[in-house]
Design an enzyme around this catalytic site. Structure first.
Site, PDB file in Angstrom:
ATOM      1  N   ARG A   1       0.812  -1.108   0.129  1.00  0.00           N
ATOM      2  CA  ARG A   1       0.087   0.032  -0.003  1.00  0.00           C
ATOM      3  C   ARG A   1       0.995   1.210   0.220  1.00  0.00           C
ATOM      4  O   ARG A   1       0.573   2.275  -0.472  1.00  0.00           O
ATOM      5  CB  ARG A   1      -0.999  -0.129   1.287  1.00  0.00           C
ATOM      6  CG  ARG A   1      -1.580   1.211   1.436  1.00  0.00           C
ATOM      7  CD  ARG A   1      -3.162   1.214   2.357  1.00  0.00           C
ATOM      8  NE  ARG A   1      -2.846   0.521   3.516  1.00  0.00           N
ATOM      9  CZ  ARG A   1      -2.202   0.708   4.423  1.00  0.00           C
ATOM     10  NH1 ARG A   1      -1.431   1.920   4.615  1.00  0.00           N
ATOM     11  NH2 ARG A   1      -2.236  -0.039   5.468  1.00  0.00           N
TER      12      ARG A   1
ATOM     13  N   TYR B   1     -16.715  15.269 -18.002  1.00  0.00           N
ATOM     14  CA  TYR B   1     -17.129  14.221 -17.829  1.00  0.00           C
ATOM     15  C   TYR B   1     -18.192  13.689 -16.745  1.00  0.00           C
ATOM     16  O   TYR B   1     -17.938  14.437 -15.651  1.00  0.00           O
ATOM     17  CB  TYR B   1     -15.855  13.038 -17.624  1.00  0.00           C
ATOM     18  CG  TYR B   1     -16.201  11.567 -17.366  1.00  0.00           C
ATOM     19  CD1 TYR B   1     -17.149  11.048 -18.004  1.00  0.00           C
ATOM     20  CD2 TYR B   1     -15.590  11.259 -15.962  1.00  0.00           C
ATOM     21  CE1 TYR B   1     -17.500   9.763 -17.406  1.00  0.00           C
ATOM     22  CE2 TYR B   1     -16.108   9.780 -15.506  1.00  0.00           C
ATOM     23  CZ  TYR B   1     -17.003   9.165 -16.321  1.00  0.00           C
ATOM     24  OH  TYR B   1     -17.409   7.965 -15.659  1.00  0.00           O
TER      25      TYR B   1
ATOM     26  N   ASP C   1      -7.517  17.615 -16.188  1.00  0.00           N
ATOM     27  CA  ASP C   1      -7.765  16.394 -16.791  1.00  0.00           C
ATOM     28  C   ASP C   1      -7.159  16.302 -18.047  1.00  0.00           C
ATOM     29  O   ASP C   1      -8.012  16.592 -19.046  1.00  0.00           O
ATOM     30  CB  ASP C   1      -9.196  16.048 -16.512  1.00  0.00           C
ATOM     31  CG  ASP C   1      -9.826  14.746 -16.982  1.00  0.00           C
ATOM     32  OD1 ASP C   1      -8.732  14.188 -17.672  1.00  0.00           O
ATOM     33  OD2 ASP C   1     -10.525  13.910 -16.611  1.00  0.00           O
TER      34      ASP C   1
ATOM     35  N   LYS D   1      -7.721   4.963 -20.373  1.00  0.00           N
ATOM     36  CA  LYS D   1      -7.745   5.335 -21.766  1.00  0.00           C
ATOM     37  C   LYS D   1      -6.756   5.052 -22.546  1.00  0.00           C
ATOM     38  O   LYS D   1      -6.157   4.169 -22.721  1.00  0.00           O
ATOM     39  CB  LYS D   1      -8.383   6.812 -21.728  1.00  0.00           C
ATOM     40  CG  LYS D   1      -9.416   6.962 -20.657  1.00  0.00           C
ATOM     41  CD  LYS D   1     -10.974   6.346 -21.293  1.00  0.00           C
ATOM     42  CE  LYS D   1     -12.031   6.589 -20.467  1.00  0.00           C
ATOM     43  NZ  LYS D   1     -12.122   6.902 -19.002  1.00  0.00           N
TER      44      LYS D   1
HETATM   45  C1  LIG Z   1     -12.196  12.839 -19.200  1.00  0.00           C
HETATM   46  C2  LIG Z   1     -12.330  11.759 -18.245  1.00  0.00           C
HETATM   47  N1  LIG Z   1     -11.634  11.646 -16.906  1.00  0.00           N
HETATM   48  C3  LIG Z   1     -11.758  10.697 -16.013  1.00  0.00           C
HETATM   49  C4  LIG Z   1     -12.222   9.646 -16.404  1.00  0.00           C
HETATM   50  C5  LIG Z   1     -12.605   8.621 -15.161  1.00  0.00           C
HETATM   51  O1  LIG Z   1     -11.598   7.702 -15.279  1.00  0.00           O
HETATM   52  P1  LIG Z   1     -11.770   6.034 -14.934  1.00  0.00           P
HETATM   53  O2  LIG Z   1     -12.998   5.531 -15.642  1.00  0.00           O
HETATM   54  O3  LIG Z   1     -10.495   5.645 -15.145  1.00  0.00           O
HETATM   55  O4  LIG Z   1     -12.209   6.229 -13.648  1.00  0.00           O
HETATM   56  C6  LIG Z   1     -13.104   9.498 -17.463  1.00  0.00           C
HETATM   57  C7  LIG Z   1     -13.726   8.239 -17.798  1.00  0.00           C
HETATM   58  O5  LIG Z   1     -14.170   7.433 -17.079  1.00  0.00           O
HETATM   59  C8  LIG Z   1     -12.932  10.525 -18.376  1.00  0.00           C
HETATM   60  O6  LIG Z   1     -13.496  10.289 -19.518  1.00  0.00           O
HETATM   61  N1  LIG Z   2     -21.452   3.773 -15.650  1.00  0.00           N
HETATM   62  C1  LIG Z   2     -20.083   4.483 -15.777  1.00  0.00           C
HETATM   63  C2  LIG Z   2     -19.952   5.276 -16.948  1.00  0.00           C
HETATM   64  C3  LIG Z   2     -18.573   5.216 -17.368  1.00  0.00           C
HETATM   65  S1  LIG Z   2     -18.127   6.518 -18.868  1.00  0.00           S
HETATM   66  C4  LIG Z   2     -16.440   6.303 -19.130  1.00  0.00           C
HETATM   67  C5  LIG Z   2     -15.907   7.156 -19.909  1.00  0.00           C
HETATM   68  N2  LIG Z   2     -15.434   8.244 -18.991  1.00  0.00           N
HETATM   69  C6  LIG Z   2     -16.492   7.766 -21.165  1.00  0.00           C
HETATM   70  O1  LIG Z   2     -16.471   9.105 -21.106  1.00  0.00           O
HETATM   71  O2  LIG Z   2     -16.987   7.034 -21.712  1.00  0.00           O
HETATM   72  C7  LIG Z   2     -20.344   5.480 -14.616  1.00  0.00           C
HETATM   73  O3  LIG Z   2     -21.474   5.768 -14.186  1.00  0.00           O
HETATM   74  O4  LIG Z   2     -19.179   6.342 -14.414  1.00  0.00           O
END
Ligand SMILES: Cc1ncc(COP(=O)(O)O)c(C=O)c1O
Ligand SMILES: N[C@@H](CCSC[C@H](N)C(=O)O)C(=O)O
Length: 398
Positions: A58, A110, A185, A210
């Site tokens: 950890r 997001y 981000d 991603k």
């Molecule tokens: C722009 C952006 N930032 C952060 C996240 C969060 O990443 P994660 O799904 O790995 O938690 C996402 C999508 O999930 C995203 O599209």
């Molecule tokens: N069910 C998920 C959806 C994740 S979206 C993942 C990604 N960031 C995108 O933009 O496609 C949630 O509730 O977070």
């Protein structure tokens, strides 16, 4: 914040991505691939706590150290951390904000980011201002030298691909509010196309799920910071809440990062042709590689390319649904950055956690289709989109 970021890069980023500095992990056998230290704890020689670099995974793990050192180099960060998901990365950063302090962020974000910010505003007594971050004045108007703790940007935004003047925002925030941190981000660009720490940003984070990993076979979050002091605070949180990435996922992430340059180049060159195709069909396309994008020149001054995520409006929700469901090569999935091409409707999928009335107020079009372009042959991708459009009832122009 003080500019104490020291760049250690010696080569072009495409080279740096592949070149793993073997000094980062002291491996007895000189393994060419960084070993997976799949262990929870580490034996110590002494009982007085003065032992080795690692005691418990950890707190630290050699595979994690290797990927963190590599990413710090790529992101030109003083220090980088890898955590369990992109949302965890944001959650760790949000621990720097105390009750009574304020966050200024975008009106196109997001959905999961919006959800977590809503949570901290409802449960932690943190005020969150959602403004149009493409307009620096709107940010300036909300800055409070005492209360503002974070200014959080996405550029390009997910899913409307809006561009913020990141350099100018960082400058103005640091001038007007020296105790505030500017956080970006940078998931959509990846460190291959855009380096925000070089623009004066304090903390850059990514969903490593991603582009950084590229194959949708792991979840990860990456945080890079410019200041050793902020890094110490973030490390304290990560060690305390146990959000550090597990050894196997660290290994997968390091493996994926090596091919980021060739994946992104191919995905981006496909995306440019697909954006042109869709614009020629008369759709309103959001993509910073198109000259019609209102921030085309600004984006060019910030990033070395437009990336491989674009969105477009059809003007009709039912038509959008038919197009998405008629695609075959483009799989209907959330996420982006993978070698495979994906298609989705943000308002019904990735951004559905934003309440409908908020989506309306923020002018997020319900008919929006988002494309995340992969490395397939572009003729097949355009061919599949053409079929999908035709099946959905669109007259395709050739
Ligand atoms: C722009 C952006 N930032 C952060 C996240 C969060 O990443 P994660 O799904 O790995 O938690 C996402 C999508 O999930 C995203 O599209
Ligand atoms: N069910 C998920 C959806 C994740 S979206 C993942 C990604 N960031 C995108 O933009 O496609 C949630 O509730 O977070």
């Amino acid at each position: 914040m003080a500019d104490d970021n020291s760049s250690t890069s010696k080569y072009n980023i495409a080279t740096e991505l592949v070149f793993i500095d073997s000094e980062a992990v002291k491996d007895n056998y000189n393994a060419a691939s960084v070993p997976i230290y799949q262990t929870a704890t580490f034996k110590q020689r002494e009982a007085d706590g003065s032992g080795g670099e690692y005691d418990y995974s950890r707190s630290g793990n050699p595979t994690r150290t290797a990927v963190e050192a590599h990413l710090a180099k790529i992101m030109k960060a003083e220090r980088a951390f890898v955590v369990s998901t992109g949302m965890t990365a944001l959650d760790v950063i949000l621990r720097l904000v105390k009750t009574g302090q304020e966050i200024i962020t975008g009106d196109d974000l997001y959905g999961g980011t919006n959800r977590l910010l809503t949570y901290v505003s409802q449960y932690n007594g943190v005020k969150v201002h959602n403004v149009d971050t493409t307009d620096v004045v709107q940010i300036e108007q909300r800055l409070d030298p005492v209360k503002t703790r974070l200014v959080l940007l996405e550029s390009p935004t997910n899913p409307l691909i809006k561009i913020a003047d990141v350099r100018r925002v960082a400058d103005r925030v640091h001038q007007l509010c020296p105790s505030a941190l500017v956080v970006v981000d940078n998931t959509m660009m990846s460190p291959y196309l855009q380096n925000t720490l070089d623009m004066g940003v304090d903390i850059e984070y990514h969903s490593g799920t991603k582009y950084l990993s590229g194959h949708h076979d792991l979840m990860a979050g990456v945080i890079g910071c410019r200041s050793a002091q902020v890094a110490e605070q973030l490390y304290f949180v990560i060690n305390s809440n146990g959000s550090g990435l597990g050894a196997f996922d660290c290994w997968l992430l390091l493996r994926g990062v090596k091919t980021l340059a060739i994946r992104m180049e191919k995905q981006q060159s496909n995306a440019i042709l697909i954006a042109d195709f869709l614009e020629a069909q008369g759709f309103r396309v959001h993509y910073p590689g198109l000259q019609s994008h209102p921030r085309y020149e600004l984006h060019k001054s910030l990033a070395s390319g437009p990336g491989a995520v674009l969105s477009f409006e059809t003007g009709d929700v039912a038509l959008s649904e038919r197009i998405v469901e008629a695609a075959r090569l483009w799989s209907i999935s959330v996420s982006f950055g993978c070698v495979n091409s994906l298609i989705s409707m943000p308002c019904k999928m990735s951004h559905s956690s934003i309440p409908a009335e908020v989506r309306k107020q923020r002018q997020l079009p319900e008919d929006l289709i988002r494309l995340c372009v992969g490395i397939e042959h572009v003729d097949d991708l355009i061919g599949d989109l053409t079929n999908a459009l035709q099946k959905a009832g669109v007259q395709v122009k050739h």
